[in-house]
Write a protein that holds these residues in place. Structure first.
Motif, PDB file in Angstrom:
ATOM      1  N   ASP A  19       0.930  -1.069  -0.021  1.00 59.84           N
ATOM      2  CA  ASP A  19      -0.187   0.138  -0.082  1.00 59.84           C
ATOM      3  C   ASP A  19       0.809   1.289  -0.073  1.00 59.84           C
ATOM      4  O   ASP A  19       1.820   1.431   0.807  1.00 59.84           O
ATOM      5  N   LYS A  50       0.542   2.070  -7.171  1.00 63.43           N
ATOM      6  CA  LYS A  50      -0.377   1.122  -7.946  1.00 63.43           C
ATOM      7  C   LYS A  50      -1.305   2.030  -8.645  1.00 63.43           C
ATOM      8  O   LYS A  50      -1.377   1.884  -9.987  1.00 63.43           O
ATOM      9  N   GLU A  64      -8.334  -6.967  -7.272  1.00 65.61           N
ATOM     10  CA  GLU A  64      -8.557  -8.412  -6.229  1.00 65.61           C
ATOM     11  C   GLU A  64      -8.004  -7.541  -4.985  1.00 65.61           C
ATOM     12  O   GLU A  64      -7.307  -6.427  -4.841  1.00 65.61           O
ATOM     13  N   PRO A  65      -8.762  -8.016  -3.683  1.00 68.66           N
ATOM     14  CA  PRO A  65      -9.963  -8.997  -3.776  1.00 68.66           C
ATOM     15  C   PRO A  65     -11.051  -7.998  -4.461  1.00 68.66           C
ATOM     16  O   PRO A  65     -11.288  -6.852  -4.236  1.00 68.66           O
ATOM     17  N   ARG A  92     -14.719  -8.796  -0.461  1.00 68.75           N
ATOM     18  CA  ARG A  92     -13.777  -7.562  -0.321  1.00 68.75           C
ATOM     19  C   ARG A  92     -14.106  -6.788   0.693  1.00 68.75           C
ATOM     20  O   ARG A  92     -13.218  -6.629   1.701  1.00 68.75           O
ATOM     21  N   LEU A 130     -11.728  -6.380   4.058  1.00 69.88           N
ATOM     22  CA  LEU A 130     -11.375  -5.073   4.436  1.00 69.88           C
ATOM     23  C   LEU A 130     -11.684  -4.604   5.569  1.00 69.88           C
ATOM     24  O   LEU A 130     -11.012  -3.809   6.219  1.00 69.88           O
ATOM     25  N   ASP A 148      -5.459  -5.155 -10.870  1.00 63.27           N
ATOM     26  CA  ASP A 148      -4.835  -4.588  -9.919  1.00 63.27           C
ATOM     27  C   ASP A 148      -4.794  -5.559  -8.588  1.00 63.27           C
ATOM     28  O   ASP A 148      -5.747  -5.854  -7.814  1.00 63.27           O
ATOM     29  N   ARG A 149      -3.696  -6.059  -8.286  1.00 59.74           N
ATOM     30  CA  ARG A 149      -3.256  -7.174  -7.307  1.00 59.74           C
ATOM     31  C   ARG A 149      -3.960  -8.384  -7.880  1.00 59.74           C
ATOM     32  O   ARG A 149      -4.987  -8.590  -8.407  1.00 59.74           O
ATOM     33  N   TYR A 150      -3.049  -9.521  -7.406  1.00 58.20           N
ATOM     34  CA  TYR A 150      -3.582 -10.930  -7.722  1.00 58.20           C
ATOM     35  C   TYR A 150      -2.841 -11.962  -6.643  1.00 58.20           C
ATOM     36  O   TYR A 150      -2.768 -11.513  -5.468  1.00 58.20           O
ATOM     37  N   SER A 160      -1.466 -12.414  -1.945  1.00 54.89           N
ATOM     38  CA  SER A 160      -1.727 -13.077  -0.825  1.00 54.89           C
ATOM     39  C   SER A 160      -0.386 -13.762  -0.278  1.00 54.89           C
ATOM     40  O   SER A 160      -0.304 -13.944   0.985  1.00 54.89           O
ATOM     41  N   TYR A 176       0.946 -10.603   1.730  1.00 48.93           N
ATOM     42  CA  TYR A 176       0.211 -10.250   2.865  1.00 48.93           C
ATOM     43  C   TYR A 176      -0.273 -11.201   3.676  1.00 48.93           C
ATOM     44  O   TYR A 176      -0.001 -11.072   5.048  1.00 48.93           O
ATOM     45  N   GLN A 177      -1.009 -12.237   3.407  1.00 48.14           N
ATOM     46  CA  GLN A 177      -1.376 -13.443   4.343  1.00 48.14           C
ATOM     47  C   GLN A 177      -0.113 -14.292   4.615  1.00 48.14           C
ATOM     48  O   GLN A 177       0.062 -14.673   5.746  1.00 48.14           O
ATOM     49  N   ASP A 199      -8.660   1.059   5.835  1.00 47.99           N
ATOM     50  CA  ASP A 199      -9.209  -0.411   6.092  1.00 47.99           C
ATOM     51  C   ASP A 199      -8.011  -1.110   7.002  1.00 47.99           C
ATOM     52  O   ASP A 199      -7.326  -0.393   7.609  1.00 47.99           O
ATOM     53  N   PHE A 203      -5.962  -3.214   6.445  1.00 48.90           N
ATOM     54  CA  PHE A 203      -4.291  -3.246   6.136  1.00 48.90           C
ATOM     55  C   PHE A 203      -3.680  -2.053   6.176  1.00 48.90           C
ATOM     56  O   PHE A 203      -2.622  -1.866   6.629  1.00 48.90           O
TER      57      PHE A 203
HETATM   58  P1  TYD Z   1      -6.022  -2.296  -2.646  1.00 53.06           P
HETATM   59  O1  TYD Z   1      -7.309  -2.480  -3.651  1.00 53.06           O
HETATM   60  O2  TYD Z   1      -4.745  -2.005  -3.236  1.00 53.06           O
HETATM   61  O3  TYD Z   1      -6.624  -1.111  -1.485  1.00 53.06           O
HETATM   62  P2  TYD Z   1      -6.567   0.528  -1.821  1.00 53.06           P
HETATM   63  O4  TYD Z   1      -7.397   0.568  -3.118  1.00 53.06           O
HETATM   64  O5  TYD Z   1      -7.255   1.032  -0.759  1.00 53.06           O
HETATM   65  O6  TYD Z   1      -5.140   0.890  -2.088  1.00 53.06           O
HETATM   66  O7  TYD Z   1      -6.069  -3.460  -1.788  1.00 53.06           O
HETATM   67  C1  TYD Z   1      -6.833  -3.756  -0.886  1.00 53.06           C
HETATM   68  C2  TYD Z   1      -6.098  -4.442   0.456  1.00 53.06           C
HETATM   69  O8  TYD Z   1      -6.248  -6.016   0.106  1.00 53.06           O
HETATM   70  C3  TYD Z   1      -4.613  -4.194   0.336  1.00 53.06           C
HETATM   71  O9  TYD Z   1      -4.098  -3.559   1.425  1.00 53.06           O
HETATM   72  C4  TYD Z   1      -4.153  -5.744   0.077  1.00 53.06           C
HETATM   73  C5  TYD Z   1      -5.055  -6.639   0.765  1.00 53.06           C
HETATM   74  N1  TYD Z   1      -4.815  -7.864   0.019  1.00 53.06           N
HETATM   75  C6  TYD Z   1      -4.662  -9.049   0.684  1.00 53.06           C
HETATM   76  O10 TYD Z   1      -4.184  -9.074   1.860  1.00 53.06           O
HETATM   77  N2  TYD Z   1      -4.495 -10.307   0.042  1.00 53.06           N
HETATM   78  C7  TYD Z   1      -4.707 -10.525  -1.274  1.00 53.06           C
HETATM   79  O11 TYD Z   1      -4.708 -11.640  -1.901  1.00 53.06           O
HETATM   80  C8  TYD Z   1      -4.995  -9.191  -1.936  1.00 53.06           C
HETATM   81  C9  TYD Z   1      -5.609  -9.347  -3.349  1.00 53.06           C
HETATM   82  C10 TYD Z   1      -5.312  -8.070  -1.398  1.00 53.06           C
END
Ligand code: TYD
Ligand code: ADP
Length: 215
Positions: A20, A24, A47-48, A58, A62, A100-102, A106, A109-110, A163, A165
């Protein structure tokens, strides 16, 4: 009827990743524009999310408190639906999916952030992608967690609610950053592109253009 899971895909599957605050959102419109100029019909998704069910998941991920394993299973459930409903159908029609993320989020973050073990992540990764294409290109925006935190603080000065994260500390995001290294290491090196996100925006755009123009 044709089995949707057995049909080969034709379009490109391009993924943008990063902690974050790594840039992106700043660069996604530029990437989309470059791809369009190169003749791609671009479907922008995230994603999510990215399908009706996955967008509901999602919201929960979040904003609802949950433990790391629950969070992990939730993002993978969202991903499976997103692939089936949005990504693979678009690829089969020859469209280019810009996501935007895939999966690597995971692992970052996880896996890195919450400590979910690699064995489970690998099993889930293989299960959700069974029957369809994975990414042809993964672009990682790499930035020290402390710099990303400063950028987020500036960006989010007026934002009322963050959120789950965005509320995490610098140590969490440094683990996430390391998680991305592990995610990239399991990919075909030809698909992996690192961006030094500390560079000025114009330099990053130049690099992105080069990456996207390669056949
Ligand atoms: P994001 O859309 O980048 O949030 P923002 O638009 O607020 O920048 O992503 C939402 C959050 O989801 C981000 O903090 C990371 C988290 N995330 C995971 O923890 N695991 C996952 O597999 C994905 C795809 C996202
Ligand atoms: P993300 O979508 O990855 O969370 P953003 O694109 O919102 O990150 O970027 C976070 C903040 O940093 C924004 O205020 C943005 O304007 C700024 N920013 C993005 N890229 C750069 C850069 N290369 N140099 C300086 N600031 C940047």
């Amino acid at each position: 009827m044709q089995d949707p899971l057995k049909t080969p895909s034709a379009g490109w599957f391009v993924v943008v990743e990063g902690i974050d605050g790594s840039g992106k959102s700043t660069h996604l419109p530029f990437i989309q524009q470059c791809l369009s100029e190169l003749g791609h019909q671009v479907v922008l998704t995230r994603e999510p999310g990215g399908s009706v069910l996955a967008e509901s998941i999602r919201e929960l991920v979040l904003h609802s408190p949950m433990d790391g394993l629950t969070e992990c299973l939730s993002v993978f459930a969202a991903r499976r639906d997103h692939l089936l409903q949005t990504v693979w159908p678009a690829l089969r029609q020859g469209q280019t999916v810009l996501c935007d993320r895939y999966l690597d989020s995971s692992w970052a973050y996880q896996g890195g952030g919450r400590g979910v073990d690699d064995g489970l992540l690998e099993q889930l990764s293989q299960s959700v992608e069974a029957g369809g294409a994975g990414p042809h290109l993964v672009i990682y925006f790499d930035l020290p967690a402390s710099v990303a935190a400063q950028r987020r603080a500036k960006r989010d000065a007026q934002v009322q609610s963050l959120d789950r994260f965005e509320l995490e500390d610098v140590a969490f995001f440094e683990r996430v950053r390391m998680g991305y290294q592990r995610a990239a290491a399991r990919r075909d090196p030809k698909t992996v592109h690192w961006i030094d996100a500390e560079q000025p925006i114009e330099s990053i755009q130049k690099t992105l253009k080069e990456i996207l123009s390669r056949p």
